[in-house]
Design an enzyme around this catalytic site. Structure first.
Site, PDB file in Angstrom:
ATOM      1  N   GLU A  42      -9.287   0.889   0.568  1.00  0.00           N
ATOM      2  CA  GLU A  42     -10.718   0.604   0.469  1.00  0.00           C
ATOM      3  C   GLU A  42     -10.899  -0.863   0.097  1.00  0.00           C
ATOM      4  O   GLU A  42     -10.240  -1.358  -0.827  1.00  0.00           O
ATOM      5  CB  GLU A  42     -11.369   1.479  -0.600  1.00  0.00           C
ATOM      6  CG  GLU A  42     -12.798   1.076  -0.957  1.00  0.00           C
ATOM      7  CD  GLU A  42     -13.238   1.613  -2.316  1.00  0.00           C
ATOM      8  OE1 GLU A  42     -14.107   0.980  -2.942  1.00  0.00           O
ATOM      9  OE2 GLU A  42     -12.725   2.652  -2.760  1.00  0.00           O
ATOM     10  N   THR A  72     -18.226   0.084  -2.549  1.00  0.00           N
ATOM     11  CA  THR A  72     -19.471  -0.441  -3.130  1.00  0.00           C
ATOM     12  C   THR A  72     -20.579  -0.454  -2.075  1.00  0.00           C
ATOM     13  O   THR A  72     -21.350  -1.399  -1.968  1.00  0.00           O
ATOM     14  CB  THR A  72     -19.272  -1.837  -3.754  1.00  0.00           C
ATOM     15  OG1 THR A  72     -18.014  -1.878  -4.441  1.00  0.00           O
ATOM     16  CG2 THR A  72     -20.361  -2.128  -4.796  1.00  0.00           C
ATOM     17  N   LYS A 132     -15.835  10.569  -5.839  1.00  0.00           N
ATOM     18  CA  LYS A 132     -15.192   9.516  -6.629  1.00  0.00           C
ATOM     19  C   LYS A 132     -15.671   9.655  -8.077  1.00  0.00           C
ATOM     20  O   LYS A 132     -16.854   9.475  -8.361  1.00  0.00           O
ATOM     21  CB  LYS A 132     -15.588   8.150  -6.058  1.00  0.00           C
ATOM     22  CG  LYS A 132     -15.263   6.959  -6.941  1.00  0.00           C
ATOM     23  CD  LYS A 132     -15.759   5.682  -6.263  1.00  0.00           C
ATOM     24  CE  LYS A 132     -15.633   4.481  -7.175  1.00  0.00           C
ATOM     25  NZ  LYS A 132     -15.989   3.225  -6.471  1.00  0.00           N
TER      26      LYS A 132
END
Length: 199
Positions: A42, A72, A132
Site C-alpha cells: 500500500e 489514506t 483496517k
C-alpha cells in the site's frame, strides 16, 4: 465486483505500507517486500505529491504480478486519483460510506479503518468484512481478542505501530493480518518478517 479484499488477502498475513518516500525508495522497499513474500503493498496518497510514488510502485508491481493499493483514501477525489494511478485497491484510516461507494464504483475493493465496535458493525452492514484496525498500537492486542467474540466474521488488519517484533502477538490475539511500514527499512527485522509471512 469484490466488496472487500477477501481474494487479495487470501493466504496473506502481512501487508507493507510505504508512506512518504521517494519514487526510488518506494520501489526499492516494495521489491524488498515482494522478495520477503509480502504480496500486498500500500502506498498512501495523503497529498498529491505522493501520487508519483504510487504510480512507480504500481508499475513495479505490474512487472512482478503484484497488486499495489492506495492508502489514506479519504475522499471520492482521492479514489479517482488512486484509480487513475492504477491502484488495485484502496485503504482508509476510517469508515466513510461515500468513499466506499466511490471505490467500488471504480472497481476497487476497499479496506476501511475501524477502532470501535460501532464502526465494525457499520462496515459489516455495508458488506465489508476486511477492516483496517487503526491505530493498532494504541488499541492493543487485548482489543483484537475482545472483538473476535461479537464479530467473528470481521477480518481485522492490525495497522499502525506494528513491527516485526510484535506482529505475531497481534495475529495470536485475533488479527487476520498485520501491516508494517518502517520494519521494511530495518534489516534486523527482515528475518522475522519472513518467518511471519511463512506462518
Amino acid at each position: 465486483m469484490p466488496v472487500d479484499l477477501t481474494d487479495l488477502f487470501a493466504g496473506q498475513r502481512v501487508m507493507a505500507i510505504l508512506r512518504g518516500m521517494s519514487e526510488q525508495t518506494t520501489v526499492e522497499l516494495a521489491n524488498r517486500a515482494w522478495d520477503l513474500g509480502i504480496d500486498l503493498v500500500e502506498v498512501p496518497i495523503q497529498s498529491p505529491d505522493a501520487l508519483p510514488a504510487l504510480r512507480a510502485a504500481v508499475a513495479a508491481g505490474r512487472s512482478r504480478g503484484r497488486p499495489v493499493g492506495a492508502g489514506t483514501v479519504t475522499t471520492p477525489a482521492r479514489v479517482a486519483a488512486a484509480a487513475e494511478a492504477g491502484a488495485a485497491f484502496t485503504v482508509a484510516p476510517g469508515f466513510d460510506g461515500e468513499v466506499l461507494a466511490a471505490s467500488l464504483a471504480a472497481g476497487l475493493p476497499h479496506l476501511p479503518g475501524v477502532a470501535t465496535p460501532s464502526e465494525i458493525q457499520q462496515a459489516l452492514r455495508h458488506g465489508v468484512t476486511w477492516l483496517k484496525a487503526f491505530p493498532a498500537s494504541v488499541l492493543g492486542t487485548a482489543w483484537f481478542a475482545a472483538m473476535r467474540g461479537p464479530f467473528p466474521e470481521a477480518n481485522l488488519v492490525a495497522t499502525g505501530g506494528v513491527s516485526a517484533h510484535d506482529a505475531a502477538d497481534y495475529l495470536a490475539a485475533g488479527a487476520r493480518a498485520v501491516a508494517v511500514g518502517s520494519a521494511l527499512a530495518d534489516p534486523s527485522q527482515w528475518k522475522r518478517l519472513a518467518e511471519i509471512v511463512g506462518g
